[in-house]
Design a protein around this motif. Structure first.
Motif, PDB file in Angstrom:
ATOM      1  N   ASP A 181       0.903  -1.232   0.123  1.00 25.94           N
ATOM      2  CA  ASP A 181       0.045   0.015   0.075  1.00 25.94           C
ATOM      3  C   ASP A 181       0.895   1.086   0.197  1.00 25.94           C
ATOM      4  O   ASP A 181       1.918   1.254   0.727  1.00 25.94           O
ATOM      5  CB  ASP A 181      -0.964  -0.149   1.129  1.00 25.94           C
ATOM      6  CG  ASP A 181      -1.926  -1.167   1.292  1.00 25.94           C
ATOM      7  OD1 ASP A 181      -2.350  -1.632   0.126  1.00 25.94           O
ATOM      8  OD2 ASP A 181      -2.289  -1.450   2.323  1.00 25.94           O
ATOM      9  N   TYR A 182       0.531   2.493  -0.912  1.00 26.38           N
ATOM     10  CA  TYR A 182       1.349   3.353  -0.958  1.00 26.38           C
ATOM     11  C   TYR A 182       0.626   4.427  -1.537  1.00 26.38           C
ATOM     12  O   TYR A 182      -0.140   4.243  -2.606  1.00 26.38           O
ATOM     13  CB  TYR A 182       2.530   3.201  -1.690  1.00 26.38           C
ATOM     14  CG  TYR A 182       3.551   4.282  -2.026  1.00 26.38           C
ATOM     15  CD1 TYR A 182       4.491   4.551  -0.755  1.00 26.38           C
ATOM     16  CD2 TYR A 182       3.846   5.082  -2.918  1.00 26.38           C
ATOM     17  CE1 TYR A 182       5.214   5.591  -0.624  1.00 26.38           C
ATOM     18  CE2 TYR A 182       4.554   6.373  -2.607  1.00 26.38           C
ATOM     19  CZ  TYR A 182       5.279   6.302  -1.852  1.00 26.38           C
ATOM     20  OH  TYR A 182       6.295   7.405  -1.606  1.00 26.38           O
ATOM     21  N   ALA A 183       0.652   5.598  -0.852  1.00 26.98           N
ATOM     22  CA  ALA A 183      -0.198   6.906  -1.355  1.00 26.98           C
ATOM     23  C   ALA A 183      -1.422   6.669  -1.550  1.00 26.98           C
ATOM     24  O   ALA A 183      -2.103   7.157  -2.605  1.00 26.98           O
ATOM     25  CB  ALA A 183       0.834   7.438  -2.796  1.00 26.98           C
ATOM     26  N   GLY A 184      -2.141   5.834  -0.484  1.00 24.09           N
ATOM     27  CA  GLY A 184      -3.704   5.604  -0.703  1.00 24.09           C
ATOM     28  C   GLY A 184      -4.174   4.549  -1.843  1.00 24.09           C
ATOM     29  O   GLY A 184      -5.293   4.493  -1.929  1.00 24.09           O
ATOM     30  N   CYS A 185      -3.241   4.006  -2.371  1.00 24.58           N
ATOM     31  CA  CYS A 185      -3.480   2.814  -3.318  1.00 24.58           C
ATOM     32  C   CYS A 185      -2.736   1.520  -3.146  1.00 24.58           C
ATOM     33  O   CYS A 185      -1.789   1.582  -2.383  1.00 24.58           O
ATOM     34  CB  CYS A 185      -3.089   3.312  -4.791  1.00 24.58           C
ATOM     35  SG  CYS A 185      -3.951   4.869  -5.308  1.00 24.58           S
ATOM     36  N   ARG A 186      -3.323   0.347  -3.604  1.00 26.27           N
ATOM     37  CA  ARG A 186      -2.861  -0.947  -3.305  1.00 26.27           C
ATOM     38  C   ARG A 186      -2.244  -1.324  -4.722  1.00 26.27           C
ATOM     39  O   ARG A 186      -2.819  -1.250  -5.747  1.00 26.27           O
ATOM     40  CB  ARG A 186      -3.900  -1.957  -2.773  1.00 26.27           C
ATOM     41  CG  ARG A 186      -3.262  -3.222  -2.585  1.00 26.27           C
ATOM     42  CD  ARG A 186      -4.043  -4.088  -1.698  1.00 26.27           C
ATOM     43  NE  ARG A 186      -3.830  -3.515  -0.328  1.00 26.27           N
ATOM     44  CZ  ARG A 186      -4.538  -4.232   0.712  1.00 26.27           C
ATOM     45  NH1 ARG A 186      -5.334  -5.080   0.705  1.00 26.27           N
ATOM     46  NH2 ARG A 186      -4.171  -3.520   1.914  1.00 26.27           N
ATOM     47  N   TYR A 187      -1.004  -1.922  -4.462  1.00 28.05           N
ATOM     48  CA  TYR A 187      -0.203  -2.402  -5.783  1.00 28.05           C
ATOM     49  C   TYR A 187       0.263  -3.934  -5.541  1.00 28.05           C
ATOM     50  O   TYR A 187       0.739  -4.267  -4.642  1.00 28.05           O
ATOM     51  CB  TYR A 187       0.974  -1.450  -6.001  1.00 28.05           C
ATOM     52  CG  TYR A 187       0.759  -0.121  -6.180  1.00 28.05           C
ATOM     53  CD1 TYR A 187       0.368   0.461  -7.530  1.00 28.05           C
ATOM     54  CD2 TYR A 187       0.611   0.728  -5.062  1.00 28.05           C
ATOM     55  CE1 TYR A 187       0.331   1.770  -7.559  1.00 28.05           C
ATOM     56  CE2 TYR A 187       0.544   1.935  -5.062  1.00 28.05           C
ATOM     57  CZ  TYR A 187       0.341   2.603  -6.408  1.00 28.05           C
ATOM     58  OH  TYR A 187       0.044   4.017  -6.592  1.00 28.05           O
ATOM     59  N   ARG A 188       0.137  -4.454  -6.550  1.00 29.87           N
ATOM     60  CA  ARG A 188       0.185  -6.053  -6.837  1.00 29.87           C
ATOM     61  C   ARG A 188       1.678  -6.152  -7.292  1.00 29.87           C
ATOM     62  O   ARG A 188       2.255  -5.473  -8.257  1.00 29.87           O
ATOM     63  CB  ARG A 188      -0.658  -6.729  -7.511  1.00 29.87           C
ATOM     64  CG  ARG A 188      -0.453  -8.165  -7.500  1.00 29.87           C
ATOM     65  CD  ARG A 188      -1.568  -8.905  -8.604  1.00 29.87           C
ATOM     66  NE  ARG A 188      -2.776  -8.917  -7.904  1.00 29.87           N
ATOM     67  CZ  ARG A 188      -3.724  -9.375  -8.464  1.00 29.87           C
ATOM     68  NH1 ARG A 188      -3.915 -10.005  -9.454  1.00 29.87           N
ATOM     69  NH2 ARG A 188      -5.148  -9.394  -7.603  1.00 29.87           N
TER      70      ARG A 188
END
Length: 198
Positions: A181-188
């Protein structure tokens, strides 16, 4: 049903692969591989031997995803145990253990392929040694791993890749991919090896 030839012998056996408990109707061996439910004695008694393959050095590492937890703790060896099914989870006497050495770069699919090969070798061993006297486990040496869930695949974006490489390499890219999770978003995150000679 199929009639394959076992790798370690010239004997042909009738083999059936099933995922349904209702289809278990007896035979010489019942092998439980990646089985997530307990098989009661009423079904086990239909077979001469009901054996489980578990990727830990039993009685250490009982429970869920033991080889994943072992890699996460820095182990360079995965021990795979073949043992008799019992009423208690991962508690039956041991038939044989085999060790898989790791070099530290193997990814999820490579580790699974090595485990599959070892599982087949253990199954061959059991079929060739049906009269073997298994060795009881020592309960005083047992330890347990908890079931992994999706949150166990979370990467910390503030830490280095090297510090989290073991976690990255054991995450199931389809069912439990690594993420952050980073800057309010989730990344795979999906990692794969690349041939550097091209």
């Amino acid at each position: 049903a199929c009639r394959p030839t076992l790798k370690a012998s010239n004997t042909t056996h009738d083999i059936r692969i099933t995922t349904k408990r209702s289809e278990l109707d007896g035979g010489d061996f019942l092998f439980l591989v990646s089985c997530t439910e307990m098989i009661p004695a009423t079904i086990r008694d239909l077979y001469k031997h009901t054996l489980v393959v578990h990727a830990s050095d039993l009685p250490k590492g009982k429970g869920w995803s033991p080889h994943i937890w072992a890699v996460l703790r820095g182990s360079n060896t995965i021990t795979v145990s073949l043992f008799e099914a019992a009423d208690k989870v991962d508690a039956g006497p041991i038939w044989k253990k085999l060790s898989i050495p790791l070099e530290g770069h193997e990814l999820y699919d490579e580790i699974n392929n090595r485990l599959f090969e070892t599982t087949l070798n253990l199954m061959d061993y059991a079929i060739e040694n049906p009269g073997l006297e298994p060795q009881p486990q020592n309960p005083s040496e047992e330890s347990f791993y908890k079931k992994r869930n999706p949150s166990d695949s979370q990467i910390d974006p503030e830490k280095t890749i090297a510090a989290q490489f073991n976690l990255l390499r054991v995450c199931d890219p389809d069912r439990f991919p690594a993420f952050f999770d980073y800057a309010g978003c989730r990344y795979r995150i999906i990692i794969e090896k690349v041939d550097t000679e091209d």
